[in-house]
Design a protein around this motif. Sequence first.
Motif, PDB file in Angstrom:
ATOM      1  N   UNK A  23       0.757  -1.358  -0.051  1.00 60.61           N
ATOM      2  CA  UNK A  23      -0.136   0.018  -0.039  1.00 60.61           C
ATOM      3  C   UNK A  23       1.018   1.192  -0.151  1.00 60.61           C
ATOM      4  N   UNK A  24       1.953   1.387   0.835  1.00 62.55           N
ATOM      5  CA  UNK A  24       2.542   2.433   1.066  1.00 62.55           C
ATOM      6  C   UNK A  24       4.089   2.474   0.505  1.00 62.55           C
ATOM      7  N   UNK A  25       4.730   1.329   0.461  1.00 57.08           N
ATOM      8  CA  UNK A  25       6.227   1.472   0.147  1.00 57.08           C
ATOM      9  C   UNK A  25       6.161   1.089  -1.351  1.00 57.08           C
ATOM     10  N   UNK A  26       5.462   0.393  -2.085  1.00 58.42           N
ATOM     11  CA  UNK A  26       5.443   0.129  -3.470  1.00 58.42           C
ATOM     12  C   UNK A  26       5.357   1.282  -4.098  1.00 58.42           C
ATOM     13  N   UNK A  27       4.347   2.072  -4.188  1.00 58.96           N
ATOM     14  CA  UNK A  27       4.228   3.257  -5.005  1.00 58.96           C
ATOM     15  C   UNK A  27       5.199   4.171  -4.819  1.00 58.96           C
ATOM     16  N   UNK A  29       8.293   3.327  -4.067  1.00 56.75           N
ATOM     17  CA  UNK A  29       9.469   2.973  -4.786  1.00 56.75           C
ATOM     18  C   UNK A  29       9.142   3.216  -6.357  1.00 56.75           C
ATOM     19  N   UNK A  30       7.800   2.763  -6.812  1.00 58.67           N
ATOM     20  CA  UNK A  30       7.769   3.196  -8.319  1.00 58.67           C
ATOM     21  C   UNK A  30       7.901   4.748  -8.622  1.00 58.67           C
ATOM     22  N   UNK A  31       7.518   5.763  -7.957  1.00 61.41           N
ATOM     23  CA  UNK A  31       7.729   6.772  -8.161  1.00 61.41           C
ATOM     24  C   UNK A  31       9.086   7.554  -7.943  1.00 61.41           C
ATOM     25  N   UNK A  32      10.022   6.896  -7.601  1.00 57.58           N
ATOM     26  CA  UNK A  32      11.428   7.529  -7.117  1.00 57.58           C
ATOM     27  C   UNK A  32      12.126   7.525  -8.489  1.00 57.58           C
TER      28      UNK A  32
END
Length: 118
Positions: A23-27, A29-32
């Motif tokens: 929910x929080x970490x994956x988005x 990481x993807x927006x980095x």
Amino acid sequence: MPAQSIALLFVAAAIALLWLAVRYLLPWLLDRDTAVPEGAVHSVDILERVAAEGSLRTDSWQLEPSHRAPSDPYTPEQAHIAMQQHRDCGTDLCAAKHSAFWTLVDAGHAVPDARVER
């Protein structure tokens, strides 16, 4: 029974942590990759520059003096020597070898592949 309860508690905690990560970490990481450091050069730009610099070698004025085509045409003997000196070069990138090769073809000392264009 208490061992099953503890195992169930650990499984529930693992599922909750996995849900939080998704929910929080994956988005995050993807927006980095959208945050590019100041002055950074994108890899596509680097590859385009390398390709452009490689294509510049075909202009004889940009070649090292030893790879430039001679101002006067080679004799067949000079062409043989030039072909030996430039054995590691390709005829598409080395004007000296290109000129030597076609001198040998004109003199009948070499036969180009049927697909080769002058």
